[in-house]
Write an enzyme that holds these catalytic residues in place. Structure first.
Site, PDB file in Angstrom:
ATOM      1  N   TYR A   9      96.809 125.398 -30.347  1.00 37.04           N
ATOM      2  CA  TYR A   9      95.377 125.636 -30.539  1.00 37.04           C
ATOM      3  C   TYR A   9      95.067 127.135 -30.565  1.00 37.04           C
ATOM      4  CZ  TYR A   9      90.346 125.307 -30.154  1.00 37.04           C
ATOM      5  OH  TYR A   9      89.003 125.430 -30.416  1.00 37.04           O
ATOM      6  N   GLY A  16      86.617 130.195 -27.240  1.00 40.27           N
ATOM      7  CA  GLY A  16      86.172 128.981 -26.559  1.00 40.27           C
ATOM      8  C   GLY A  16      87.267 128.327 -25.737  1.00 40.27           C
ATOM      9  N   SER A  41      81.662 132.632 -25.495  1.00 40.40           N
ATOM     10  CA  SER A  41      81.538 131.562 -26.495  1.00 40.40           C
ATOM     11  C   SER A  41      80.575 130.471 -26.024  1.00 40.40           C
ATOM     12  CB  SER A  41      82.914 130.942 -26.715  1.00 40.40           C
ATOM     13  OG  SER A  41      82.803 129.704 -27.380  1.00 40.40           O
ATOM     14  N   GLN A  71      77.652 134.281 -27.694  1.00 37.14           N
ATOM     15  CA  GLN A  71      77.944 133.798 -29.041  1.00 37.14           C
ATOM     16  C   GLN A  71      77.366 132.401 -29.209  1.00 37.14           C
ATOM     17  OE1 GLN A  71      80.771 131.264 -29.550  1.00 37.14           O
ATOM     18  NE2 GLN A  71      79.816 130.953 -31.554  1.00 37.14           N
ATOM     19  N   TYR A 103      77.040 128.907 -31.271  1.00 38.27           N
ATOM     20  CA  TYR A 103      77.338 127.937 -32.312  1.00 38.27           C
ATOM     21  C   TYR A 103      76.040 127.191 -32.553  1.00 38.27           C
ATOM     22  CZ  TYR A 103      82.375 128.582 -32.662  1.00 38.27           C
ATOM     23  OH  TYR A 103      83.613 129.100 -32.906  1.00 38.27           O
ATOM     24  N   THR A 111      77.679 132.898 -34.926  1.00 40.95           N
ATOM     25  CA  THR A 111      78.895 132.697 -35.728  1.00 40.95           C
ATOM     26  C   THR A 111      78.559 131.831 -36.939  1.00 40.95           C
ATOM     27  OG1 THR A 111      80.301 132.968 -33.799  1.00 40.95           O
ATOM     28  CG2 THR A 111      81.255 131.788 -35.665  1.00 40.95           C
ATOM     29  N   LYS A 142      78.424 136.827 -37.114  1.00 42.12           N
ATOM     30  CA  LYS A 142      79.890 136.928 -37.052  1.00 42.12           C
ATOM     31  C   LYS A 142      80.510 136.056 -38.145  1.00 42.12           C
ATOM     32  CE  LYS A 142      83.712 136.244 -33.744  1.00 42.12           C
ATOM     33  NZ  LYS A 142      84.408 135.033 -34.140  1.00 42.12           N
ATOM     34  N   SER A 185      84.875 139.505 -40.027  1.00 41.14           N
ATOM     35  CA  SER A 185      85.850 138.659 -39.336  1.00 41.14           C
ATOM     36  C   SER A 185      86.147 137.435 -40.193  1.00 41.14           C
ATOM     37  CB  SER A 185      85.239 138.199 -38.000  1.00 41.14           C
ATOM     38  OG  SER A 185      85.939 137.114 -37.433  1.00 41.14           O
ATOM     39  N   HIS A 234      87.596 134.924 -38.390  1.00 41.88           N
ATOM     40  CA  HIS A 234      87.836 134.026 -37.262  1.00 41.88           C
ATOM     41  C   HIS A 234      89.340 133.976 -36.938  1.00 41.88           C
ATOM     42  CE1 HIS A 234      85.229 130.860 -35.211  1.00 41.88           C
ATOM     43  NE2 HIS A 234      86.395 130.625 -34.637  1.00 41.88           N
ATOM     44  N   ARG A 277      91.400 131.252 -38.746  1.00 45.63           N
ATOM     45  CA  ARG A 277      91.324 129.872 -38.251  1.00 45.63           C
ATOM     46  C   ARG A 277      90.429 128.962 -39.079  1.00 45.63           C
ATOM     47  NH1 ARG A 277      92.989 129.489 -32.999  1.00 45.63           N
ATOM     48  NH2 ARG A 277      91.430 128.017 -32.249  1.00 45.63           N
ATOM     49  N   ASP A 331      86.780 142.160 -36.242  1.00 43.55           N
ATOM     50  CA  ASP A 331      87.921 141.525 -35.568  1.00 43.55           C
ATOM     51  C   ASP A 331      88.784 140.804 -36.581  1.00 43.55           C
ATOM     52  OD1 ASP A 331      87.344 138.736 -35.922  1.00 43.55           O
ATOM     53  OD2 ASP A 331      86.164 138.666 -34.091  1.00 43.55           O
ATOM     54  N   SER A 332      89.876 140.271 -36.112  1.00 43.55           N
ATOM     55  CA  SER A 332      90.875 139.512 -36.879  1.00 43.55           C
ATOM     56  C   SER A 332      92.111 140.364 -37.135  1.00 43.55           C
ATOM     57  CB  SER A 332      90.315 138.953 -38.199  1.00 43.55           C
ATOM     58  OG  SER A 332      89.284 138.014 -37.923  1.00 43.55           O
ATOM     59  N   GLY A 333      92.974 140.401 -36.130  1.00 38.22           N
ATOM     60  CA  GLY A 333      94.252 141.083 -36.287  1.00 38.22           C
ATOM     61  C   GLY A 333      94.423 142.317 -35.423  1.00 38.22           C
TER      62      GLY A 333
HETATM   63  C1  FNR Z   1      88.387 131.870 -31.444  1.00 36.57           C
HETATM   64  N1  FNR Z   1      87.292 132.464 -32.068  1.00 36.57           N
HETATM   65  C2  FNR Z   1      86.024 132.053 -31.765  1.00 36.57           C
HETATM   66  N2  FNR Z   1      84.937 132.653 -32.349  1.00 36.57           N
HETATM   67  C3  FNR Z   1      83.686 132.295 -32.030  1.00 36.57           C
HETATM   68  O1  FNR Z   1      82.728 132.847 -32.575  1.00 36.57           O
HETATM   69  N3  FNR Z   1      83.479 131.322 -31.084  1.00 36.57           N
HETATM   70  C4  FNR Z   1      84.497 130.670 -30.467  1.00 36.57           C
HETATM   71  O2  FNR Z   1      84.285 129.815 -29.623  1.00 36.57           O
HETATM   72  C5  FNR Z   1      85.811 131.016 -30.832  1.00 36.57           C
HETATM   73  N4  FNR Z   1      86.884 130.381 -30.267  1.00 36.57           N
HETATM   74  C6  FNR Z   1      88.167 130.792 -30.551  1.00 36.57           C
HETATM   75  C7  FNR Z   1      89.246 130.173 -29.926  1.00 36.57           C
HETATM   76  C8  FNR Z   1      90.538 130.641 -30.136  1.00 36.57           C
HETATM   77  C9  FNR Z   1      91.669 129.979 -29.422  1.00 36.57           C
HETATM   78  C10 FNR Z   1      90.758 131.753 -30.989  1.00 36.57           C
HETATM   79  C11 FNR Z   1      92.135 132.316 -31.203  1.00 36.57           C
HETATM   80  C12 FNR Z   1      89.693 132.340 -31.647  1.00 36.57           C
HETATM   81  C13 FNR Z   1      87.499 133.616 -32.984  1.00 36.57           C
HETATM   82  C14 FNR Z   1      87.511 134.935 -32.213  1.00 36.57           C
HETATM   83  O3  FNR Z   1      86.234 135.257 -31.748  1.00 36.57           O
HETATM   84  C15 FNR Z   1      87.989 136.086 -33.117  1.00 36.57           C
HETATM   85  O4  FNR Z   1      87.235 136.097 -34.305  1.00 36.57           O
HETATM   86  C16 FNR Z   1      89.478 135.948 -33.448  1.00 36.57           C
HETATM   87  O5  FNR Z   1      90.203 135.631 -32.284  1.00 36.57           O
HETATM   88  C17 FNR Z   1      90.021 137.223 -34.074  1.00 36.57           C
HETATM   89  O6  FNR Z   1      91.345 137.056 -34.483  1.00 36.57           O
HETATM   90  P1  FNR Z   1      92.601 137.611 -33.631  1.00 36.57           P
HETATM   91  O7  FNR Z   1      92.505 139.105 -33.640  1.00 36.57           O
HETATM   92  O8  FNR Z   1      92.472 137.045 -32.262  1.00 36.57           O
HETATM   93  O9  FNR Z   1      93.789 137.089 -34.359  1.00 36.57           O
END
Ligand code: FNR
Length: 394
Positions: A51, A106, A133, A157, A159, A185, A267, A289, A291, A294, A322-324
């Site tokens: 996950y 989350g 989250s 954040q 949803y 988001t 976001k 971003s 995400h 994901r 974000d992202s990476g």
């Molecule tokens: C997330 N991300 C995310 N974003 C958000 O807006 N609400 C959320 O609840 C979550 N939950 C979540 C769970 C998990 C397990 C991951 C890995 C990511 C996305 C997060 O905020 C962010 O955009 C990413 O994690 C950025 O990518 P990297 O740098 O972690 O790879």
């Protein structure tokens, strides 16, 4: 912060705190990101590991997010007096000690029982704002209490639920609890096709994880015949029904912005036209971003879109990224491309998995020390002073 520290607040003090922090790093926690990730994933059960580490489809976007950083090189400059370095930035008119926030992640109970409370404690110690989250394992009020008790700062954040009353109630609760910004988001109106989770038949929400905010929400509870404690399955089903709303449009964003006094940051922005639309509709900032790869497999790497978004709206709104982001040098690249701040995601979750609040603290300290050193060794003495002249495109 230690009471007996004789130095005045300011850039030098920040530098020293981050460097002093190195002495406290949990010795067992791997410093290299790749080792940290591998060790944490080993320690987690298969469902939770998949996950956190997994992404949409064939996970092309996750890889592309990292690959995009290799297009940019830092060009270090010499003899520029980098003894005192200033990591502070202004985002949404708020002063931050460093250009880093902890991204909203989350269901953290699947990696550690202290979940978001541990993250809040560590974030406060590190003086980094935490973005909480909606799908957290502890109620937003509990996390806010921890943050304020520890002198920490938080953004919430959202949803955006398909039930307007639930959305309004969550926003009102976040305002009342003292969160300083609302991060909406936009890229998750539906959960994506995640092959690891499907193979494991794993979705933590279906086990009732990550639903603390819903199960304590008066508007959500109004939808139920009986309390979640009496019939959890019915409550979970109701959550699945109201979690997201794929029918939303920009008109809805404008309404939401009008309903809250908090600054709104959207976001999941990748296209510069979307960034411009968000600002036109009243958003105060955007987070570039995807995400963490994901949501949409083969989506463009977030870093590739950052310069275009900055060029389009950077004068009018805050731009976060974000992202990476894995290391200090990644942050320097994003900041030099025009981001006002970056969000750290998976790395701190791996710290949490291995050692709770101490693990998050260690990952954060390492990241900030790396950022500070890389900044200085690049010949730069402040984050605010970074621009594209620091970089060379491959
Ligand atoms: C997330 N991300 C995310 N974003 C958000 O807006 N609400 C959320 O609840 C979550 N939950 C979540 C769970 C998990 C397990 C991951 C890995 C990511 C996305 C997060 O905020 C962010 O955009 C990413 O994690 C950025 O990518 P990297 O740098 O972690 O790879």
């Amino acid at each position: 912060m230690p009471d007996d520290d004789p130095e005045p607040p300011g850039p030098t003090r920040q530098r020293n705190i981050y460097m002093q922090g190195l002495a406290d790093v949990t010795p067992d926690l791997p410093v290299r990101y790749e080792d940290l990730e591998a060790t944490a994933l080993d320690a987690l059960d298969d469902g939770a590991a998949g996950y956190v580490a997994g992404g949409a489809g064939g996970e092309e976007t996750m890889d592309a997010n990292r690959e995009a950083f290799t297009e940019w090189r830092i060009v270090p400059r010499m003899l520029r007096d980098v003894e005192d370095r200033d990591l502070s930035v202004e985002v949404l008119g708020q002063e931050f000690a460093a250009p880093v926030l902890l991204a909203p992640i989350g269901v953290l109970s699947i990696v550690h029982e202290d979940a978001e409370i541990a993250v809040a404690e560590a974030a406060a110690d590190l003086d980094l704002p935490m973005c909480l989250s909606t799908v957290s394992s502890f109620r937003l009020e509990q996390v806010a209490e921890t943050l304020s008790h520890e002198d920490g700062r938080g953004w919430f954040q959202l949803y955006w639920s398909s039930d307007r009353a639930v959305t309004e109630s969550l926003v009102e609760r976040a305002e009342d609890a003292g969160f300083e910004a609302l991060v909406v988001t936009l890229d998750t109106p539906l959960l994506s096709w995640r092959e690891r989770d499907i193979e494991e038949a794993y979705l933590p929400f279906l086990d009732g994880e990550g639903l603390a905010n819903y199960f304590a929400d008066p508007a959500f509870l109004d939808r139920l015949d009986v309390d979640p404690a009496e019939n959890e399955l019915a409550a979970i089903r109701e959550f699945v029904d109201v979690f997201g709303d794929p029918s939303l449009t920009w008109d809805d964003l404008e309404l939401l912005v009008g309903e809250t006094d908090l600054p709104v940051v959207v976001k999941g922005i990748l296209h510069p036209d979307d960034a411009a639309e968000a600002v036109d509709r009243g958003a105060d900032g955007v987070i570039v971003s995807n995400h963490g790869g994901r949501q949409v497999d083969r989506a463009v790497p977030a870093l590739e879109m950052l310069p275009e978004v900055v060029d389009r709206i950077g004068e009018d709104a805050s731009v976060l990224f974000d992202s990476g982001i894995r290391r200090g040098s990644d942050a320097i690249v994003a900041l030099a491309l025009g981001a006002d701040a970056v969000m750290l995601g998976r790395p701190y979750v791996y710290g949490l998995a291995l050692d709770g609040a101490d693990g998050v603290r260690a990952v954060g300290q390492n990241f900030l020390a790396d950022l500070d050193l890389t900044l200085g060794l690049a010949g730069q003495s402040s984050i605010e002073g970074l621009d594209r002249s620091v970089l060379r495109e491959r």
